[in-house]
Scaffold this motif. Structure first.
Motif, mmCIF file in Angstrom:
data_model
loop_
_atom_site.group_PDB
_atom_site.id
_atom_site.type_symbol
_atom_site.label_atom_id
_atom_site.label_comp_id
_atom_site.label_asym_id
_atom_site.label_seq_id
_atom_site.Cartn_x
_atom_site.Cartn_y
_atom_site.Cartn_z
ATOM 1 N N PHE B 142 0.709 -1.116 -0.115
ATOM 2 C CA PHE B 142 -0.025 -0.298 -0.121
ATOM 3 C C PHE B 142 1.047 1.321 -0.026
ATOM 4 N N GLU B 149 2.022 7.082 -7.044
ATOM 5 C CA GLU B 149 0.647 7.925 -7.343
ATOM 6 C C GLU B 149 1.039 9.321 -6.746
ATOM 7 N N LYS B 150 2.080 9.715 -5.662
ATOM 8 C CA LYS B 150 1.592 11.187 -4.960
ATOM 9 C C LYS B 150 3.190 11.473 -5.148
ATOM 10 N N TYR B 155 7.254 10.469 -11.770
ATOM 11 C CA TYR B 155 6.850 10.106 -13.247
ATOM 12 C C TYR B 155 6.730 11.200 -14.207
ATOM 13 N N SER B 160 -0.709 12.937 -16.267
ATOM 14 C CA SER B 160 -0.805 11.633 -17.098
ATOM 15 C C SER B 160 -0.869 11.477 -15.517
ATOM 16 N N GLY B 161 -0.190 10.698 -14.983
ATOM 17 C CA GLY B 161 0.453 10.098 -13.781
ATOM 18 C C GLY B 161 1.188 9.014 -14.034
ATOM 19 N N GLU B 260 0.229 3.305 -15.679
ATOM 20 C CA GLU B 260 -0.761 3.601 -14.688
ATOM 21 C C GLU B 260 -0.102 2.949 -13.065
ATOM 22 N N ASN B 262 -2.171 2.051 -11.087
ATOM 23 C CA ASN B 262 -2.896 1.397 -10.304
ATOM 24 C C ASN B 262 -2.294 -0.618 -10.708
ATOM 25 N N TYR B 265 -1.671 -2.596 -8.460
ATOM 26 C CA TYR B 265 -2.305 -2.380 -6.889
ATOM 27 C C TYR B 265 -2.386 -3.660 -6.432
#
Lengths: 433, 358
Positions: B142, B149-150, B155, B160-161, B260, B262, B265
């Motif tokens: 996690f 992401e943060k 990136y 667009s991340g 991306e 995700n 995950y």
């Protein structure tokens, strides 16, 4: 050894399907998602898309006399499945309809190599508007940056001066949700409002209590939402629960799904969503779909779904694609067009008021035009409002101020081309400019 | 008859300790390698490369990495997806910061970053075991995906991340990015996977492997016979994360082309864990068998109705596919709870004494 025989069988199978000859038809596959976490929003759109082409096949025998084959390849909104579908279909497909920002990002760099146009109506990568850079990609009739601009315009129309106002930007923490940020930030600077981005992680979509607690603390004048799938229902129910004034809650076009608002019914009255499509049941095309498809039992839809925003949008999406095929057929004087010819068709769309009426789409889509350098069309849209039972038009046609962010489109497109070098620009287009 | 081992005498210790003491095993492996290196590349279509050959190899490598940790050293991990992400992001940063860097070198180096992160998150394993350790690795999962992401630097502040793989050449041929040919990417992946597999087979047969197995079977006993648990566990975390990181870099650079956060995950962690479990924990072959079942078979099943001309909608195919794969997993685990590798071992033993079972 058994697994190798399996692999050989797979290779043989793949070879056999890859080599199958194309019959007399226009093959426009759709990377549909009728399964998975986003199926609730996918099904009405896919039904609308499929029913429009079935209607054309039934009523006119296809487009230009050639039947349309709008086969679906199921992705479940998963990028991996999407790429699998793309690879499977790319030999024969006239167009790729990727249906997710993730799949678009995967497929977009391959377009120059495979030379199949991407058609992502109202989604995907906003700089795709720049046709000089993105020769093969189309996000007609309107992109996310247009949506962001129109929403701010609408609020300005309601409030007058935006100086000192506070907007919360509730968005999915994903490429899709981050798309409009550059334009919103630019507008915030120009107009003097404060922008508070509040991301919602993919795994917190259904439980947004933390985000809405933050909204309560921040006391924004408006909440702008870039949500999709389960996130919309989550946000709308949470807004009702925290008694946020619904009339100050505005979503993007993917956040305007009837089923999400049916959950709250009357209490959701006032919620708004910008949209480039409108479900007009009296439009001739809807009557034809009812007569030729639904009454014949050729559709998977139901009367309630047909009246919804998303079904109507599916119809509009297929109508734009169908029109691009027709334009290409006229230009090249052949019924069986190639992907390259379809690309030309997309580039020369002219959805004038008359043409929209001829297609029977009265009041369902705003007029727009595409060109070599403009792949979006920037049609603008209407602000739809939930009246407790259905979405109604709450504004006249809004038009985005494309000039205000055209520099941003150019610079983002150039940046993309640079990081994907060698990236061929569309030279013909640059020459005519 | 086919697998008769009678008459194969070992006359030296070297021969006895060979990787494949039974001649038929070596021949079988030779045939498999011939298929992988020669026959598949020249017969497979673009579709087969992109949806079966390349992903099966990459997933098998990721499962191999996890298997070293979970199967050999007995440390359950649920953070595989995130460690793959570390490899992928490290590789992305390297090729964008140092565009002159050879992509294969970058992919191999990126494993060291995930190895470092793996060791850091492996430290709790010195105190906790079993399900409790699984929770600690879950925290890694996690935390790292949150970081992807943060931390916008990772990136390159892309709007667009997502990370996009640039076109990189090696000896004048494109090896990554949309311009690269599938066959080139396939050979690169195959090369790396072959070398890594060979390395892992030898590692697990050597001192280190025996140390891991002792730790797995009973760590107190292992400690009593003089095994340093700290070194044993942390090397397992390091080497496992290295392999997983390389698999992650291959996953994005040689296959997906863009990712991306995700993508990494927990679903990915579970998928790799399933491959390792269904293939067989504590085996090398099992990872490949598991990857074929979990990654390759659904693709083949998807093609069956179309190839036979059965008119069912693609959504229905997808539903059926999920059910069939689920049923197959249950079936294989009932038939052989120790995974496909054990199933093959049993078949092989039966073949050796066939047709005269005693």
């Amino acid at each position: 050894m058994n697994h190798f025989t399996k692999l050989v069988a797979a290779a043989v199978l793949a070879g056999a399907t890859g080599g199958a000859a194309v019959a007399q038809e226009l093959f426009v596959p759709n990377l549909a998602y009728r399964t998975g976490p986003f199926a609730a929003t996918g099904i009405p759109i896919m039904n609308g898309q499929a029913d429009y082409f079935t209607m054309l096949n039934q009523r006119d025998g296809g487009i230009g006399g050639v039947p349309v084959n709008a086969e679906e390849c199921e992705t479940g909104y998963s990028t991996e499945k999407g790429v699998e579908c793309y690879e499977k279909l790319k030999g024969e497909a006239l167009v790729t309809q990727p249906w997710s920002t993730g799949i678009t990002l995967q497929v977009l760099p391959k377009t120059n190599v495979d030379e199949i146009p991407i058609y992502g109506p109202g989604y995907g990568f906003s700089p795709m508007a720049d046709g000089t850079t993105f020769k093969w990609a189309y996000n007609t009739p309107s992109g996310y940056w247009d949506a962001a601009d129109m929403i701010v315009q609408y609020i300005e129309g309601q409030e007058g001066d935006l100086e000192g106002k506070k907007f919360a930007f509730l968005h999915l923490d994903h490429p899709f949700g981050k798309e409009p940020l550059p334009v919103l930030e630019q507008l915030a600077e120009e107009k003097g409002f404060e922008l508070v981005p509040i991301p919602v992680g993919l795994n917190e979509m259904q439980n947004q209590s933390a985000q809405w607690l933050q909204i309560r603390r921040e006391r924004p004048d408006y909440v702008i939402m870039w949500g999709w799938g389960a996130m919309n229902a989550g946000a709308i129910t949470e807004a009702v629960k925290t008694k946020f004034p619904m009339e100050n809650f505005i979503g993007v076009w993917w956040a305007g799904h009837d089923a999400d608002l049916n959950l709250v019914g009357e209490e959701g009255a006032g919620y708004k969503s910008i949209s480039w499509s409108f479900p007009n049941m009296d439009a001739p095309v809807m009557q034809d779909i009812k007569e030729y498809v639904v009454d014949e039992g050729l559709s998977q839809t139901n009367p309630e779904e047909m009246e919804g925003v998303f079904y109507g949008r599916g119809v509009v999406i297929s109508a734009i694609l169908g029109e691009a095929i027709r334009v290409a057929q006229d230009e090249y004087d052949t019924a069986e067009i190639t992907p390259a010819q379809l690309r030309w068709g997309f580039e020369n769309l002219d959805f004038s008021e008359e043409r929209i009426a001829e297609l029977g789409l009265d009041g369902m889509v705003p007029p727009f035009q595409t060109s070599c350098e403009n792949h979006t069309g920037h049609s603008g849209g209407w602000m739809l409002e939930w009246d407790g039972e259905q979405f109604v038009k709450a504004s006249d046609l809004l038009r985005p101020n494309v000039e205000s962010y055209s520099d941003l489109i150019d610079s983002s497109a150039a940046e993309y081309a640079e990081s994907n070098a060698p990236w061929p620009n569309n030279e013909e287009c640059a020459a005519t400019n | 008859m086919l697998y008769r081992t009678a008459g194969q005498f070992k006359t030296s210790y070297k021969a006895d300790q060979a990787l494949f003491p039974v001649r038929q095993d070596a021949i079988l492996l030779g045939v498999i390698l011939a298929f992988a290196w020669v026959i598949f590349p020249f017969t497979a279509s673009e579709f087969a490369f992109q949806t079966m050959l390349i992903p099966v190899l990459i997933y098998a490598l990721a499962a191999l990495g996890l298997n070293i940790l979970t199967g050999y050293a007995g440390q359950l991990s649920l953070g595989t997806g995130a460690f793959m992400g570390v490899g992928a992001y490290a590789c992305y940063k390297m090729v964008t910061l140092f565009p002159w860097m050879n992509p294969v070198v970058a992919i191999l180096l990126s494993g060291f970053f995930s190895a470092g992160v793996g060791v850091a998150f492996g430290i709790p394993s010195l105190r906790i075991k079993g399900f409790y350790l699984a929770i600690a690795t879950l925290a890694a999962q996690f935390f790292l995906t949150w970081l992807f992401e943060k931390w916008a630097w990772l990136y390159n502040y892309n709007a667009s991340g997502a990370i996009q793989v640039p076109n990189i050449q090696m000896f004048g041929i494109y090896v990554t990015g949309p311009q690269a040919d599938s066959i080139v990417q396939y050979f690169l992946v195959l090369g790396i996977v072959t070398v890594m597999t060979l390395l892992c087979i030898n590692l697990t047969r050597g001192t280190l492997g025996r140390t891991w197995k002792a730790t797995r079977d009973m760590d107190i006993a292992a400690e009593l016979i003089g095994i340093n648990l700290m070194t044993s566990k942390l090397t397992a975390f390091a080497i496992s994360s290295y392999v997983v990181g390389v698999a992650g870099a291959l996953y994005v650079f040689m296959w997906k082309g863009a990712a991306e956060p995700n993508v990494f995950y927990i679903q990915l962690s579970f998928q790799v864990l399933f491959i390792a479990i269904i293939g067989g924990l504590g085996s090398i072959l099992g990872n490949f068998l598991g990857a074929i079942l979990i990654v390759g078979l659904p693709v083949v099943l998807n093609l069956v109705p179309g190839a036979l001309g059965i008119p069912i909608s693609s959504a229905m195919v997808e539903h059926l596919n999920t059910m069939i794969i689920g049923a197959l997993i249950v079936f294989f685990l009932i038939v052989e709870p120790h995974g496909l590798a054990r199933l093959w071992a049993l078949i092989r033993e039966k073949l050796i004494i066939w047709p005269f079972p005693h």
